[in-house]
Design an enzyme around this catalytic site. Structure first.
Site, PDB file in Angstrom:
ATOM      1  N   GLY A  56       1.036  -1.262  -0.103  1.00  0.00           N
ATOM      2  CA  GLY A  56       0.272  -0.170  -0.139  1.00  0.00           C
ATOM      3  C   GLY A  56       0.692   1.282   0.179  1.00  0.00           C
ATOM      4  CD1 TRP A  58       5.052   2.392  -4.668  1.00  0.00           C
ATOM      5  CD2 TRP A  58       4.458   2.816  -6.473  1.00  0.00           C
ATOM      6  NE1 TRP A  58       5.862   2.539  -5.090  1.00  0.00           N
ATOM      7  CE2 TRP A  58       5.709   2.967  -6.464  1.00  0.00           C
ATOM      8  CE3 TRP A  58       3.997   2.954  -8.117  1.00  0.00           C
ATOM      9  CZ2 TRP A  58       6.769   2.372  -8.017  1.00  0.00           C
ATOM     10  CZ3 TRP A  58       4.779   2.539  -9.373  1.00  0.00           C
ATOM     11  CH2 TRP A  58       6.231   2.680  -9.055  1.00  0.00           C
ATOM     12  CG  ASP A  94      -4.787 -13.094 -12.068  1.00  0.00           C
ATOM     13  OD1 ASP A  94      -3.819 -12.708 -11.838  1.00  0.00           O
ATOM     14  OD2 ASP A  94      -5.007 -14.529 -11.510  1.00  0.00           O
ATOM     15  CG  ASP A 116       6.628  -1.003  -7.198  1.00  0.00           C
ATOM     16  OD1 ASP A 116       7.278  -0.833  -8.131  1.00  0.00           O
ATOM     17  OD2 ASP A 116       6.912  -1.404  -6.020  1.00  0.00           O
ATOM     18  CE  LYS A 156       8.459  -3.733  -9.216  1.00  0.00           C
ATOM     19  NZ  LYS A 156       8.646  -3.766  -7.951  1.00  0.00           N
TER      20      LYS A 156
END
Length: 207
Positions: A56, A58, A94, A116, A156
């Site tokens: 949590g 970000w 998901d 991320d 990322k």
């Protein structure tokens, strides 16, 4: 000779200690802070999606940055238990299976999509990089579906054989792009961030 019980044990680094002091759940918050300071992707009032949001950090920083006039939604396989500002909510989903039509209806056009996400690493750099690429590609696909024209994307991805392919994929869909590795990344980390600025008009929301 007595065995040193601390030998080989990882100790929290500077950023981990700082995160704890500043009440963020993980050191990863400082990567987003660096990205924000350097590239200013988040604005007050923005609608933001945070992919791979657990635990949590970000989400929390993004919510603080966009303010009460904005909205941050996080998605992760794991449930986020960290207390968040009122403008932040999380979904336990998901990314490969989520109903993106329903998600678009709930969230509306977005200003920023953050990812991320990272795979569970196997210790094989080629396998880990390939799995990271597939996560990043899934994040990009969802971002292109949900972002409004002019929206930004931060993702990322591990450096590997497919890294340049992913950079080219982002480059094709955004007016400009940047590859950025925050100083807060661990020295031995292969992770870096690809940023797409201003989604092109030709890539329609919900297309």
């Amino acid at each position: 000779m007595k065995r040193d019980p601390t030998k080989g044990r990882k100790t929290p680094d500077h950023y981990a200690r700082k995160a704890k002091t500043e009440h963020y759940p993980a050191r990863s918050v400082y990567k987003l802070q660096e990205i924000q300071k350097k590239h200013n992707v988040l604005k007050p009032g923005n609608a933001v999606l945070d992919l791979g949001c657990f635990p949590g950090s970000w989400m929390m920083f993004a919510a603080e940055t966009v303010g009460r006039g904005g909205k941050v939604t996080g998605i992760d396989l794991k449930k986020v238990a960290t207390h968040m500002p009122a403008q932040a909510t999380s979904l336990q989903e998901d990314i490969y299976e989520i109903d993106r039509e329903a998600l678009a209806g709930t969230l509306g056009p977005l200003d920023v999509v953050l990812s991320d996400m990272a795979p569970d690493t196997m210790g094989n750099k080629f396998t880990d990089a390939a799995r990271s690429f597939h996560l990043a590609a899934a994040a990009l696909d969802l971002a292109l579906f949900l972002l409004k024209p002019g929206g930004h994307f931060v993702c990322k991805v591990f450096q590997g054989e497919d890294f340049q392919n992913f950079v080219n994929m982002v480059k094709a869909e955004f007016e400009r792009h940047k590859v950025f590795k925050p100083e807060t990344c661990r020295k031995d980390s292969k992770e870096t961030y690809v940023i797409g600025f201003s989604k092109k008009e030709s890539t329609h929301v919900g297309s």
